[in-house]
Design a protein around this motif. Sequence first.
Motif: not given
Lengths: 338, 332
Positions: A42, A212-213, A253, A256-257, A268-270, A337-338
């Motif tokens: 990030e 970051h993608d 990571l 979260a996407i 599911i955020p960090i 994971m996309a």
Amino acid sequence: MGTTNPDLVELRDLKVAFDGVQVLHGIDLTVARGEALGLVGESGCGKSVTWLAALGLLPGKAAVTGSIRVDGRQLCGAERSDLEEVRGGRIAMIFQDPSSSLNPVLRIGRQIVEALQIHRGLRGQAARTEALRLLDMVGIPDAPRRFDLYPHEFSGGQCQRLMIAMALAGEPDLLVADEPTTALDATIQAQILDLLNALRAETGMALVFISHDLGAVSQVCERVCVMYAGRIVEEGSVAQLFSQPRHPYTRGLFDAIPRIDGPRDRLIPIPGTVPNPKHLPAGCSFSPRCPYAVDACGSTYPSLEFQGDGRRLACMRPVPAVTTSGEAKRRIHEGLMA
Amino acid sequence: MTALLEAEELVRIYEVRRGIFGRPSPVRAVDGISLAVMPGETLGIVGESGSGKSTLGRMLLGLDLAQAGEVRFAGSPMPRNGTAEWRAMRAKMQLVYQDPLAALDRRLTIAAQIGEPLQIHRLVPRQYQADRVAELMEAVGLRSDQAGRFPHELSGGQRQRAVIARALASRPKLLVCDEPVSALDVSIQAQVVNMLRDLQERNGIGMVFISHDLKVVRNIADRVAVMYLGRIVEEASSDVVFRSPQHPYTKALVSSVPVPGKPLEGRMILQGEPPNPADRPSGCAFHPRCPVAQDICRTSSPALRRIGDGRTAACHAVAGETASIETMRRMA
């Protein structure tokens, strides 16, 4: 010298500090010839600073220490003339915002010819012919007619193609692309990723893709380094990292996407935010946000160690390895994971 | 149930002059758009830059005037921009946009800024104002000790939370969010998206969510409208659009989202760039980039029509269920 060492670039214990604040805490990284390496993380994790430091592009107030070897030749603390031979010639770099990297008052043809003069000594008609070949190679249609246009007469995607053409002018062994598709629209982003893959197949150059993608990285890279707060926390092949992330941050990571298929569940955020480099937490920098953290994580920083499967990992409490490969296959298949 | 927000045949044309002596040419930024948002529903609007999605968002709030067409909020027409009625109505509809630092006043603490709408619309007696601000801050996940902070002392995610808290102060019925999470890192983006979903569930706010990030839109929106050059080319429920896009542009857009593990080769990569809105192609605006364009696409502009599954699409190649199968076969 270069022939005995298969690695094109070798960074050892690279550290960078701005005004006494350390932002890079010892990066060990190698790029082999012809390989495509992704750097993800990030904002503020040091993924761009690593390569700006390696190429001597940081401002004077930055204190850079460690070893930067290109083909075995030390660049850290090297003379400006030595650096300049490498920059653009051996290693070229493109950035996120192409329109601010191009000179707005010079015709694009002249800007590419300039790069050809500096790096390959081409002049006159030879330089023009080569510039047209490069424009054609990066997919600028009708290049002879557009040779004398100014940057503002091109769209964002085409400006990025122009930047790539200019980067290719020195026939570099390595192209460092820093978020090259972030400012572009979705359909144009797909075109540029496609172009980078095609160019690599054609020229055999190595690629460092900073982004970051995670989705974009997985499509152009073979190996990926995940960075957090100025350190590499996990490194492995794309298949390894995407099927079985072991570092809790890598895993976080991916989780979260949002997904492009499957159920539209809550994300599911960090928890928490990236730490300020001035006040890094003690021990592992990720420990305050880590669901797996134990007391020991708050006292010592885990070193980046090779694991049995060839990946490198800096974590005392990694995500347990999935035993059945079925789970991993399902995750890839569903594009989780996309 | 009456729609919370209805737009009918909205048109916004800008005059753009090329060079000093150039003749002004019209740019149809929004070209006849109709849509409806039900109470508590989220409508996602996706499209590339220049597709007119931000202009549309501003028109829905009356910030940009429609040159033709009408916006109705809760059944009554939008009053003229700047009038007292419009200001009163604007308390019920709020805007959140991409850059929170630009949206916040650098010289005021965030508590003061979150409280401002309460004063402007005289919603809460002065002595209860601090309580309401604290309540709002808690709702968006800001700590009470952050009340006295200035915008530059907060992280990007926290600033966006402050902007959202301010937007919620007047208890709006409608929130127009223009790229609200695009400037945020992935881990923080997920926090803000979840927060918006929770707030909406709790308060039943209708939302227009404008973004170029398809994955985020898919997660948050109930229905999705895809825009290309000022027009809606396809609209359906979020699940339907992303599972089986019908318009060739939507197909390309969905296919362009990089999915790890899916190789680049299988993706549908469009040729060319979005055309200049001032130089709109004849017929269907998408035809120069369309892999299935026929002769008719060059001359006649397809109308948006129902094609089943609660979906509308504007494409000659997508006439109905049978035709779409044939189209799919041709595109495969």
